[in-house]
Enzyme design. Structure first.
Site, PDB file in Angstrom:
ATOM      1  CG  HIS A  29       6.186   2.527  -2.546  1.00  0.00           C
ATOM      2  ND1 HIS A  29       7.315   2.978  -3.196  1.00  0.00           N
ATOM      3  CD2 HIS A  29       5.642   1.591  -3.352  1.00  0.00           C
ATOM      4  CE1 HIS A  29       7.434   2.351  -4.348  1.00  0.00           C
ATOM      5  NE2 HIS A  29       6.441   1.492  -4.466  1.00  0.00           N
ATOM      6  CG  ASP A  30       6.489  -1.653  -3.165  1.00  0.00           C
ATOM      7  OD1 ASP A  30       5.374  -1.661  -2.622  1.00  0.00           O
ATOM      8  OD2 ASP A  30       6.655  -1.694  -4.400  1.00  0.00           O
ATOM      9  CE  LYS A  65       5.705  -5.486  -3.671  1.00  0.00           C
ATOM     10  NZ  LYS A  65       5.838  -5.105  -5.077  1.00  0.00           N
ATOM     11  CG  HIS A  78       1.652   2.057  -1.483  1.00  0.00           C
ATOM     12  ND1 HIS A  78       2.042   1.433  -0.319  1.00  0.00           N
ATOM     13  CD2 HIS A  78       2.035   1.224  -2.485  1.00  0.00           C
ATOM     14  CE1 HIS A  78       2.648   0.289  -0.610  1.00  0.00           C
ATOM     15  NE2 HIS A  78       2.641   0.139  -1.913  1.00  0.00           N
ATOM     16  CG  HIS A  79      -1.025  -1.417  -3.042  1.00  0.00           C
ATOM     17  ND1 HIS A  79      -0.898  -1.597  -4.406  1.00  0.00           N
ATOM     18  CD2 HIS A  79       0.209  -1.635  -2.521  1.00  0.00           C
ATOM     19  CE1 HIS A  79       0.348  -1.929  -4.691  1.00  0.00           C
ATOM     20  NE2 HIS A  79       1.046  -1.954  -3.564  1.00  0.00           N
ATOM     21  CG  HIS A  98       3.626  -4.811   0.005  1.00  0.00           C
ATOM     22  ND1 HIS A  98       2.606  -5.234  -0.790  1.00  0.00           N
ATOM     23  CD2 HIS A  98       3.913  -3.560  -0.404  1.00  0.00           C
ATOM     24  CE1 HIS A  98       2.303  -4.277  -1.656  1.00  0.00           C
ATOM     25  NE2 HIS A  98       3.077  -3.237  -1.436  1.00  0.00           N
TER      26      HIS A  98
HETATM   27 FE   FE2 Z   1       3.261  -1.667  -3.130  1.00  0.00          FE
END
Ligand code: FE2
Length: 199
Positions: free
Chosen positions: A65-66, A69, A118-119, A94
């Site tokens: 998910h990240d 970044k 997801h955010h 991201h």
């Molecule tokens: Fe995130």
């Protein structure tokens, strides 16, 4: 076909592991976050009755998910205090950058909506698309809540770490605003059963 499947699964898992490791090297302070969120999310999805195939995709999405970044400057990721509008924009990018990475793998396509959203927030105040409630894919709602729990537990440049009970209380406080109340309830049920993972 049957004989090649385990080999294929191994190479899928190796690919995910390599991507997660690249992210952990980019942001060493967050090492282990992806793995922990992956475990939390899978347990929560199972509690909510997701199918086996959906759980496989959810586990992969949560692990990655990240990954976007990796495109964010480490100084911005580590920055204490207020971020400028530009830095905030970079940080928020991201979710979309992750999609670009993941989309290049055919077998990771089902994870794209979960990673992109997801955010998002249950009340529609999240990003990148301002989706609300059931418009947000279930997997994304699960990852959002599980990620928040892990950040509360490990602390962030903005906030000191809290214990399990305080983190759960915070998720419950934000249920119906930031988080899907059903997801929070399912997570609260399985969380005490999860063994510590990662570092
Ligand atoms: Fe995130």
């Amino acid at each position: 076909m049957m004989t090649s499947e385990p080999v294929l699964q191994d190479s899928f898992n190796d690919t995910i592991r390599a991507l997660v490791q690249a992210l952990d090297l980019h942001e060493p302070g967050e090492a282990g976050h992806s793995e922990r969120v992956s475990v939390y999310a899978t347990a929560t999805g199972h509690e909510l009755g997701m199918s086996y195939d959906d759980l496989i995709d959810l586990r992969r999405a949560a692990a990655l998910h990240d990954i976007g970044k990796i495109s964010v400057n480490p100084t911005t990721l580590r920055k204490l205090g207020d971020l400028s509008e530009e830095e905030l924009e970079e940080l928020r990018s991201h979710a979309l950058m992750a999609m670009r990475i993941v989309e290049s793998f055919e077998w990771l396509r089902p994870t794209v909506p979960m990673i992109r959203h997801h955010h998002e927030r249950w009340d529609g105040e999240g990003y990148p698309d301002g989706l609300a409630g059931d418009q947000i894919p279930l997997g994304a709602r699960i990852i959002g809540a599980c990620e928040a729990f892990d950040v509360l537990l490990t602390g962030s440049p903005w906030r000191h770490a809290v214990d399990d009970d305080e983190a759960l209380a915070e998720l419950r406080r934000c249920a119906g605003a930031q988080f899907d109340p059903d997801v929070v309830a399912a997570f609260a049920k399985v969380q005490p059963l999860i063994q510590p993972v990662g570092n």
